[in-house]
Design a protein around this motif. Structure first.
Motif, PDB file in Angstrom:
ATOM      1  N   ALA A 212       0.646  -1.257   0.320  1.00 42.52           N
ATOM      2  CA  ALA A 212       0.453   0.116  -0.153  1.00 42.52           C
ATOM      3  C   ALA A 212       0.895   1.104  -0.458  1.00 42.52           C
ATOM      4  N   VAL A 213       0.162   2.305  -0.356  1.00 47.03           N
ATOM      5  CA  VAL A 213       0.881   3.479  -0.492  1.00 47.03           C
ATOM      6  C   VAL A 213       0.368   4.841  -0.148  1.00 47.03           C
ATOM      7  N   LEU A 214       0.711   5.995   0.263  1.00 44.23           N
ATOM      8  CA  LEU A 214      -0.698   6.730   1.431  1.00 44.23           C
ATOM      9  C   LEU A 214       0.114   7.939   0.960  1.00 44.23           C
ATOM     10  N   SER A 215      -0.436   9.022  -0.210  1.00 45.35           N
ATOM     11  CA  SER A 215       0.397   9.763  -0.868  1.00 45.35           C
ATOM     12  C   SER A 215      -0.152  11.030  -0.683  1.00 45.35           C
ATOM     13  N   THR A 216       0.102  11.997   0.065  1.00 44.03           N
ATOM     14  CA  THR A 216      -0.626  13.503  -0.599  1.00 44.03           C
ATOM     15  C   THR A 216      -0.610  14.695  -1.057  1.00 44.03           C
ATOM     16  N   ARG A 217      -1.213  15.430  -1.881  1.00 42.98           N
ATOM     17  CA  ARG A 217      -0.392  16.615  -2.935  1.00 42.98           C
ATOM     18  C   ARG A 217      -1.884  18.312  -1.750  1.00 42.98           C
ATOM     19  N   ARG A 218      -0.902  18.533  -1.548  1.00 36.88           N
ATOM     20  CA  ARG A 218      -1.053  20.215  -0.147  1.00 36.88           C
ATOM     21  C   ARG A 218      -0.722  21.485  -0.729  1.00 36.88           C
TER      22      ARG A 218
ATOM     23  N   GLY B 255       0.437  23.518  -3.160  1.00 30.22           N
ATOM     24  CA  GLY B 255       2.657  22.950  -4.568  1.00 30.22           C
ATOM     25  C   GLY B 255       3.204  21.420  -3.507  1.00 30.22           C
ATOM     26  N   THR B 256       2.553  20.915  -2.712  1.00 29.68           N
ATOM     27  CA  THR B 256       3.590  19.988  -2.260  1.00 29.68           C
ATOM     28  C   THR B 256       3.281  18.833  -1.723  1.00 29.68           C
ATOM     29  N   TRP B 257       4.104  17.887  -2.584  1.00 33.45           N
ATOM     30  CA  TRP B 257       3.392  16.272  -2.474  1.00 33.45           C
ATOM     31  C   TRP B 257       4.184  15.976  -1.280  1.00 33.45           C
ATOM     32  N   GLY B 258       3.003  14.832  -0.462  1.00 31.85           N
ATOM     33  CA  GLY B 258       3.604  13.933   0.520  1.00 31.85           C
ATOM     34  C   GLY B 258       4.004  13.154   0.707  1.00 31.85           C
ATOM     35  N   LEU B 259       4.901  11.754   1.432  1.00 26.12           N
ATOM     36  CA  LEU B 259       4.511  10.582   1.529  1.00 26.12           C
ATOM     37  C   LEU B 259       4.530  10.117   3.046  1.00 26.12           C
ATOM     38  N   SER B 260       3.197   9.417   2.800  1.00 27.12           N
ATOM     39  CA  SER B 260       3.205   9.245   4.365  1.00 27.12           C
ATOM     40  C   SER B 260       3.286   7.973   4.591  1.00 27.12           C
ATOM     41  N   LEU B 261       3.248   6.941   3.639  1.00 27.66           N
ATOM     42  CA  LEU B 261       3.613   5.806   3.681  1.00 27.66           C
ATOM     43  C   LEU B 261       3.044   4.684   2.826  1.00 27.66           C
ATOM     44  N   LEU B 262       4.629   3.736   3.171  1.00 28.25           N
ATOM     45  CA  LEU B 262       4.700   2.932   1.863  1.00 28.25           C
ATOM     46  C   LEU B 262       5.041   1.628   1.882  1.00 28.25           C
ATOM     47  N   VAL B 263       3.991   0.017   2.258  1.00 33.25           N
ATOM     48  CA  VAL B 263       4.540  -0.738   1.966  1.00 33.25           C
ATOM     49  C   VAL B 263       4.480  -1.731   1.698  1.00 33.25           C
ATOM     50  N   VAL B 264       5.597  -3.041   2.133  1.00 31.24           N
ATOM     51  CA  VAL B 264       4.912  -4.202   1.350  1.00 31.24           C
ATOM     52  C   VAL B 264       4.900  -5.421   2.164  1.00 31.24           C
ATOM     53  N   HIS B 265       4.306  -6.159   1.899  1.00 32.81           N
ATOM     54  CA  HIS B 265       4.574  -7.588   2.570  1.00 32.81           C
ATOM     55  C   HIS B 265       6.022  -8.085   2.215  1.00 32.81           C
TER      56      HIS B 265
ATOM     57  N   GLY C 101       9.872  -5.382  -6.350  1.00 31.69           N
ATOM     58  CA  GLY C 101       9.587  -4.661  -7.575  1.00 31.69           C
ATOM     59  C   GLY C 101       8.222  -3.916  -7.433  1.00 31.69           C
ATOM     60  N   LEU C 102       7.841  -4.585  -6.510  1.00 35.79           N
ATOM     61  CA  LEU C 102       6.397  -3.773  -6.061  1.00 35.79           C
ATOM     62  C   LEU C 102       6.282  -2.110  -5.259  1.00 35.79           C
ATOM     63  N   GLY C 103       7.140  -2.162  -4.347  1.00 36.65           N
ATOM     64  CA  GLY C 103       7.532  -1.131  -3.432  1.00 36.65           C
ATOM     65  C   GLY C 103       7.578   0.046  -4.691  1.00 36.65           C
ATOM     66  N   ARG C 104       8.447  -0.316  -5.472  1.00 42.78           N
ATOM     67  CA  ARG C 104       8.772   0.924  -6.413  1.00 42.78           C
ATOM     68  C   ARG C 104       7.576   1.180  -7.443  1.00 42.78           C
ATOM     69  N   THR C 105       6.741  -0.346  -7.950  1.00 46.14           N
ATOM     70  CA  THR C 105       5.085   0.219  -8.758  1.00 46.14           C
ATOM     71  C   THR C 105       4.517   0.980  -7.406  1.00 46.14           C
ATOM     72  N   LEU C 106       4.474   1.523  -6.595  1.00 45.38           N
ATOM     73  CA  LEU C 106       3.479   1.507  -6.175  1.00 45.38           C
ATOM     74  C   LEU C 106       4.080   3.100  -5.426  1.00 45.38           C
ATOM     75  N   LEU C 107       5.829   3.461  -5.102  1.00 43.69           N
ATOM     76  CA  LEU C 107       5.879   4.394  -5.337  1.00 43.69           C
ATOM     77  C   LEU C 107       6.105   5.574  -6.723  1.00 43.69           C
TER      78      LEU C 107
END
Length: 266
Positions: free
Chosen positions: A45-51, A53-63, A70-76
């Motif tokens: 899963a990946v959680l990201s936000t646009r606020r 003009g700024t993008w933030g990554l809140s969470l990136l997890v792979v089982h 390569g799943l992590g890179r695909t989600l990112l």
């Protein structure tokens, strides 16, 4: 769920984590993605936000069963595509070499970070050098103004969610403006987010936050880059220990300062 120290999270922290996830998915659903296998089992899963003009990554997890493929890179990549219109990007990373490699190859500058841990020795802290007041939703416009100055984009709806779980401290006088979110009480206290227009005000806010901590409570202040020496000084005066603690990763910007990012809300 377990913390860095191996202790299970208390129920209220688990509940806060779940509500944060729902908040991010509700306010920016396109930036929040779930990967599943053919049977519907979640793999990442990946959680990201646009606020603004700024993008933030809140969470990136792979089982663990799906790591290394390569799943992590695909989600990112999918999350970064969602934020491609943003001029600035920010995330907080653990010290894991694979994570550091992933973010560096995605074009982020990696800034080594420190963290403060321990219990507060209030006798080592001088009183704040000016007024610090409890904050409320009425201060959100002020908070967003400070955000735009430091990180290029306001937190917007995140402030209302932060206020549900953390105590807000605000200062606003002729010297400038700033704010700090801190765990309201309990045996585990975290400074979740701090932003100010000067190091003097930032030190005042962090000092005020630490002075409100219950005696014996375990304190956490994470993700301090080299630009945040003012925070290290306050922490040392308070008897906290300094440790190495991952990276603050930025693209299209310098690490905000004076600023303590939130790993969840950036």
């Amino acid at each position: 769920m377990f913390g860095d120290d191996g202790r299970a999270w208390p129920a209220e922290r688990v509940d806060r984590h779940h509500r944060r996830t729902r908040h991010l998915a509700r306010t920016d659903p396109t930036g929040c993605l779930l990967a599943e296998d053919s049977s519907g089992r979640p793999l990442g899963a990946v959680l990201s936000t646009r606020r603004e003009g700024t993008w933030g990554l809140s969470l990136l997890v792979v089982h663990p069963d799906a790591q290394g493929g390569g799943l992590g890179r695909t989600l990112l990549d999918a999350a970064l595509e969602h934020g491609k219109a943003c001029l600035r990007a920010l995330l907080c990373s653990s010290g894991d070499p694979a994570a550091a490699r992933l973010y560096r190859r995605a074009g982020f500058d990696l800034h080594p970070a420190m963290r403060l841990r321990g219990t507060v020795d209030a006798d080592g802290l001088a009183p704040p050098d000016g007024p610090v007041a409890p904050g409320s939703a009425g201060a959100f416009d002020l908070l967003d103004s400070v955000d735009r100055r430091l990180r290029g984009g306001a937190h917007g709806p995140d402030h209302r969610e932060l206020l549900r779980d953390f105590r807000l401290l605000v200062c606003d006088d002729l010297a400038g403006s700033g704010y700090c979110y801190v765990t309201p009480d309990g045996p585990d206290v975290k400074v979740e987010l701090l932003a100010a227009t000067s190091r003097r005000l930032a030190s005042r806010l962090l000092t005020a936050a630490l002075l409100t901590v219950e005696p014996g409570a375990r304190v956490r202040v994470d993700d301090l880059t080299a630009e945040q020496q003012w925070a290290v000084d306050v922490g040392l005066d308070a008897g906290l220990r300094v440790e190495n603690g991952g990276y603050v990763c930025v693209r299209g910007m310098r690490p905000p300062a004076p600023y303590i990012p939130s790993g969840a809300y950036l």
